[in-house]
Design an enzyme around this catalytic site. Sequence first.
Site, PDB file in Angstrom:
ATOM      1  N   LYS A  35       2.946   4.868 -12.171  1.00  0.00           N
ATOM      2  CA  LYS A  35       2.331   5.246 -10.891  1.00  0.00           C
ATOM      3  C   LYS A  35       3.254   4.874  -9.725  1.00  0.00           C
ATOM      4  O   LYS A  35       4.206   4.087  -9.902  1.00  0.00           O
ATOM      5  CB  LYS A  35       0.984   4.536 -10.740  1.00  0.00           C
ATOM      6  N   ARG A 131     -13.984  -3.731  -8.696  1.00  0.00           N
ATOM      7  CA  ARG A 131     -13.272  -2.751  -7.892  1.00  0.00           C
ATOM      8  C   ARG A 131     -13.663  -1.368  -8.413  1.00  0.00           C
ATOM      9  O   ARG A 131     -14.238  -0.574  -7.686  1.00  0.00           O
ATOM     10  CB  ARG A 131     -11.766  -3.031  -8.041  1.00  0.00           C
ATOM     11  N   TYR A 260      15.678  -9.818  17.464  1.00  0.00           N
ATOM     12  CA  TYR A 260      14.485  -9.634  18.295  1.00  0.00           C
ATOM     13  C   TYR A 260      13.706 -10.923  18.451  1.00  0.00           C
ATOM     14  O   TYR A 260      13.509 -11.664  17.490  1.00  0.00           O
ATOM     15  CB  TYR A 260      13.554  -8.595  17.672  1.00  0.00           C
ATOM     16  N   MET A 308      14.187  -2.643  12.141  1.00  0.00           N
ATOM     17  CA  MET A 308      13.864  -1.414  11.424  1.00  0.00           C
ATOM     18  C   MET A 308      15.011  -0.978  10.499  1.00  0.00           C
ATOM     19  O   MET A 308      14.792  -0.552   9.366  1.00  0.00           O
ATOM     20  CB  MET A 308      13.553  -0.290  12.418  1.00  0.00           C
TER      21      MET A 308
HETATM   22  C1  LIG Z   1      -1.277  -0.642 -12.286  1.00  0.00           C
HETATM   23  C2  LIG Z   1      -2.197  -0.788 -13.454  1.00  0.00           C
HETATM   24  C3  LIG Z   1      -1.727  -1.284 -14.666  1.00  0.00           C
HETATM   25  C4  LIG Z   1      -0.332  -1.867 -14.838  1.00  0.00           C
HETATM   26  O1  LIG Z   1      -0.365  -3.197 -14.399  1.00  0.00           O
HETATM   27  P1  LIG Z   1       0.964  -4.128 -14.403  1.00  0.00           P
HETATM   28  O2  LIG Z   1       0.475  -5.430 -13.883  1.00  0.00           O
HETATM   29  O3  LIG Z   1       1.936  -3.467 -13.502  1.00  0.00           O
HETATM   30  O4  LIG Z   1       1.425  -4.174 -15.818  1.00  0.00           O
HETATM   31  C5  LIG Z   1      -2.597  -1.273 -15.748  1.00  0.00           C
HETATM   32  N1  LIG Z   1      -3.874  -0.828 -15.612  1.00  0.00           N
HETATM   33  C6  LIG Z   1      -4.359  -0.384 -14.451  1.00  0.00           C
HETATM   34  C7  LIG Z   1      -5.764   0.075 -14.364  1.00  0.00           C
HETATM   35  C8  LIG Z   1      -3.553  -0.360 -13.327  1.00  0.00           C
HETATM   36  O5  LIG Z   1      -4.040   0.068 -12.161  1.00  0.00           O
END
Ligand SMILES: *Cc1c(COP(=O)(O)O)cnc(C)c1O
Length: 363
Positions: A35, A131, A260, A308
């Site tokens: 992802k 969640r 800055y 930036m």
């Molecule tokens: C992102 C995610 C993972 C992977 O988790 P890591 O800690 O990066 O291994 C697994 N399951 C779900 C539901 C996630 O959202």
Amino acid sequence: MPRHTRATIHLDHIRHNYELVNRLAPQSKNMAIIKANAYGHGLIEVANSLSQLVPAFGVAIFEEALTLRDSGIQQPILVLQGVNHAQDYQLASELGVWVTLHNLEQLSTLLATPIKKPITVWLKLDTGMHRLGMNQTELQTAVEKVLNCSWINDDFIVSSHYSCASQSDNLMTQLQFERFNQMLSLVKLGKPVKQSIANSPAIVGFPESNLDWNRPGIMLYGVAMFDSQHDSDKLTKPAMTFESEVIAIREIKTGEAVGYGKKWIASSSATIATVAVGYADGYPRQAKSGTPVFINGKVAKLVGCVSMDLITIDISLNTQVKIGDRVELWGENIPVSTVAEHADTIGYDLVSGVSQRVPREYR
Ligand SMILES: *Cc1c(COP(=O)(O)O)cnc(C)c1O
């Protein structure tokens, strides 16, 4: 003309890290979680480099799955958040994309959408993260409806997600695993079902929960997966080297400020190098003075505010540095988790935050 700032992606390290997962969890099918542009490493490039090794991919949102199909990836792809619209279910089934059902609303939409090819669903349970996910009663309802629906594959998977697996001594992981097993034993499933709960830190730190499917993400990229130092940090290889170049050098006198807001003031005369990377590239603006960078075989320290497009580093002790020298911001020599600590965040945030402006070079 190549840009000063780039992220070199070591695809061989990602494959090495994936093979490590298979060695740690040989009884499980290990889907590669890619992802968020493969945690910043490049969705398509990472998918292509793993496609001969993995049984499936996992992404957060449906668009990421569509991008993978467009580029020719053929493995099953799980959408971890699932989808919410009838036409997305149609398309998902046609494309062999698996969907999470984390609530009964998503299931209702699917039940109201007759589709031609049966779709594979992952029923998600809330075991304490609070969640996403169903409770036990909702799972019971979902299972009955899934088994009665001709366009949903009978071979569904039941999953959940840990909230504290990155804290190796947190009892929450054990508790969530017990709740998961208890809910599964109390729900009438009609038949044995496939199960999945472990993410990277659980695969390593809580191997009891390596079930039919695991979902490793961060460890594929060689980023520390525990909140504090852990033996496993040495087993993975960092997949991203984020670097830039020195574009200016100057001497400043005692009492002069840099950057800055005059946030850093020289306590003795100092040599300052300016490096062509900033928060618009994904270097964290919260990084404090003292954050390490690596230049010509030695560590130097960030001073002053991150701008930036630029940062400033104190090279008073790195006397050989000249304009054009490379600076590693994180990678082999500076773990991204170390930079993250100096910026009050985690490695996940930094690697996935390297911006579009930064070219990725693949090795
Ligand atoms: C992102 C995610 C993972 C992977 O988790 P890591 O800690 O990066 O291994 C697994 N399951 C779900 C539901 C996630 O959202």
